[in-house]
Scaffold this motif. Structure first.
Motif, PDB file in Angstrom:
ATOM      1  N   PRO A  42       0.808  -1.207   0.158  1.00  0.00           N
ATOM      2  CA  PRO A  42       0.211  -0.111  -0.166  1.00  0.00           C
ATOM      3  C   PRO A  42       0.916   1.179   0.145  1.00  0.00           C
ATOM      4  O   PRO A  42       1.555   1.432   0.161  1.00  0.00           O
ATOM      5  CB  PRO A  42      -1.134  -0.181   1.446  1.00  0.00           C
ATOM      6  N   ALA A  43       0.573   2.136  -0.429  1.00  0.00           N
ATOM      7  CA  ALA A  43       1.505   3.531  -0.146  1.00  0.00           C
ATOM      8  C   ALA A  43       0.300   4.855   0.728  1.00  0.00           C
ATOM      9  O   ALA A  43      -0.341   4.718   1.546  1.00  0.00           O
ATOM     10  CB  ALA A  43       1.132   4.250  -1.508  1.00  0.00           C
ATOM     11  N   GLY A 152      19.942   9.140  10.035  1.00  0.00           N
ATOM     12  CA  GLY A 152      21.101   8.714   9.167  1.00  0.00           C
ATOM     13  C   GLY A 152      20.579   8.762   7.584  1.00  0.00           C
ATOM     14  O   GLY A 152      19.586   9.206   7.128  1.00  0.00           O
ATOM     15  N   PHE A 153      21.165   7.536   6.352  1.00  0.00           N
ATOM     16  CA  PHE A 153      20.714   8.290   5.204  1.00  0.00           C
ATOM     17  C   PHE A 153      19.288   7.391   5.578  1.00  0.00           C
ATOM     18  O   PHE A 153      19.477   6.370   6.409  1.00  0.00           O
ATOM     19  CB  PHE A 153      21.730   7.614   4.346  1.00  0.00           C
ATOM     20  N   ALA A 154      18.796   7.291   3.881  1.00  0.00           N
ATOM     21  CA  ALA A 154      18.101   5.931   3.464  1.00  0.00           C
ATOM     22  C   ALA A 154      17.471   6.588   1.635  1.00  0.00           C
ATOM     23  O   ALA A 154      17.529   7.109   1.863  1.00  0.00           O
ATOM     24  CB  ALA A 154      16.274   6.888   4.643  1.00  0.00           C
ATOM     25  N   TYR A 155      16.737   5.273   1.507  1.00  0.00           N
ATOM     26  CA  TYR A 155      16.321   5.504   0.178  1.00  0.00           C
ATOM     27  C   TYR A 155      14.275   5.457   0.707  1.00  0.00           C
ATOM     28  O   TYR A 155      14.031   4.678   1.220  1.00  0.00           O
ATOM     29  CB  TYR A 155      17.011   4.282  -0.909  1.00  0.00           C
ATOM     30  N   ASN A 156      13.951   6.347  -0.248  1.00  0.00           N
ATOM     31  CA  ASN A 156      12.660   6.287  -0.340  1.00  0.00           C
ATOM     32  C   ASN A 156      12.316   6.409  -1.965  1.00  0.00           C
ATOM     33  O   ASN A 156      12.708   7.268  -2.951  1.00  0.00           O
ATOM     34  CB  ASN A 156      12.225   7.349   0.355  1.00  0.00           C
ATOM     35  N   TYR A 166       2.682   9.907  -3.490  1.00  0.00           N
ATOM     36  CA  TYR A 166       2.255   8.871  -2.352  1.00  0.00           C
ATOM     37  C   TYR A 166       3.895   8.240  -2.297  1.00  0.00           C
ATOM     38  O   TYR A 166       4.820   8.214  -2.975  1.00  0.00           O
ATOM     39  CB  TYR A 166       1.555   7.578  -2.797  1.00  0.00           C
ATOM     40  N   ARG A 167       3.945   7.844  -0.594  1.00  0.00           N
ATOM     41  CA  ARG A 167       5.464   7.261  -0.357  1.00  0.00           C
ATOM     42  C   ARG A 167       4.775   5.739  -0.630  1.00  0.00           C
ATOM     43  O   ARG A 167       4.381   5.599   0.068  1.00  0.00           O
ATOM     44  CB  ARG A 167       5.514   7.535   1.172  1.00  0.00           C
ATOM     45  N   THR A 168       5.915   5.025  -1.198  1.00  0.00           N
ATOM     46  CA  THR A 168       5.479   3.503  -1.399  1.00  0.00           C
ATOM     47  C   THR A 168       6.395   2.839  -1.124  1.00  0.00           C
ATOM     48  O   THR A 168       6.270   1.576  -1.018  1.00  0.00           O
ATOM     49  CB  THR A 168       5.165   3.009  -3.288  1.00  0.00           C
ATOM     50  N   TRP A 169       7.599   2.864  -0.705  1.00  0.00           N
ATOM     51  CA  TRP A 169       8.819   2.120  -0.532  1.00  0.00           C
ATOM     52  C   TRP A 169       9.957   3.802   0.845  1.00  0.00           C
ATOM     53  O   TRP A 169      10.391   3.603   0.040  1.00  0.00           O
ATOM     54  CB  TRP A 169       9.030   1.123  -1.170  1.00  0.00           C
TER      55      TRP A 169
END
Length: 228
Positions: A42-43, A152-156, A166-169
């Motif tokens: 879901p998102a 910290g760092f992150a991928y989105n 929408y944020r998916t992952w």
């Protein structure tokens, strides 16, 4: 003396390789299944965040997509006023020199950081980075996607429908390794990453974790202008 694996004849080597290939193919199928599950996540609909672009203009998160439907962001760790930023982030982002290769997938890949844009542009030049950067300073965007100031760092990953985003992952930690070509290459080498945590035969070269990683100064010396 060079550390060597057992040396055998070619038929014996091919037999051992075939046994390993069974496990490699099983891992590939599992990764395919995980990717399929990821596509079914879901998102979450996001508010209208505003970021600072490299030309110092203010843009909405939807505008960062640059007309595309999908967006990947790497959130670069940042400490205001520091000449050298996180070496891991600096080295990782130095490897992505042609992100427009993803354009046929209708996706854009950019860097976001919590630092001020004037410092960001100076650092980009210093280390020879070729990505497009955005600053989330003055916005809660970084914190809201698990990469706030001091974190910290992150991928989105995001999906756009018109002006709605929408944020998916998301991932961080070792989940980020799938983005790193250097790790993928190291993991097929006989000596691997040569870090002390790895399971290796006796006598294999190993050093403490991160010792072989490039520093930010190393990256600047290779690709940028360390005196900038």
């Amino acid at each position: 003396m060079t550390a060597l694996p057992p040396v055998v004849d070619e038929p014996t080597w091919r037999e051992a390789l075939a046994e390993l290939r069974v496990r490699e193919k099983a891992a590939t199928r599992e990764l395919d299944a995980i990717a399929a599950a990821r596509r079914r996540l879901p998102a979450v609909k996001l508010p209208e965040y505003r970021l600072t672009a490299e030309d110092d203009s203010t843009v909405t998160l939807a505008e960062v997509f640059d007309g595309r439907s999908q967006l990947v962001t790497y959130h670069h760790m940042w400490s205001d006023g520091n000449r050298w930023q996180c070496p891991g982030c600096t080295g990782a982002t130095a490897s992505w020199t042609r992100p427009d290769l993803l354009s046929e997938l209708d996706v854009r890949f950019v860097i976001v950081t919590n630092g001020p844009m004037d410092e960001v542009l100076a650092y980009k030049k210093r280390v020879g980075n070729q990505m497009t950067w955005f600053s989330s300073a003055g916005s809660t965007f970084g914190a809201d996607v698990d990469a706030g100031p001091g974190e910290g760092f992150a991928y989105n990953v995001f999906l756009r429908d018109g002006d709605d985003v929408y944020r998916t992952w998301t991932t961080t930690g070792r989940g980020a390794e799938q983005f790193m070509l250097s790790f993928a290459i190291a993991d097929v080498l006989p000596y691997g990453r040569q870090e002390e945590w790895q399971d290796v035969p006796e006598g294999w070269p190993q050093e403490e974790t991160y010792k072989r990683w490039l520093s930010s100064k190393d990256v600047a010396a290779m690709y940028g202008d360390p005196d900038a």
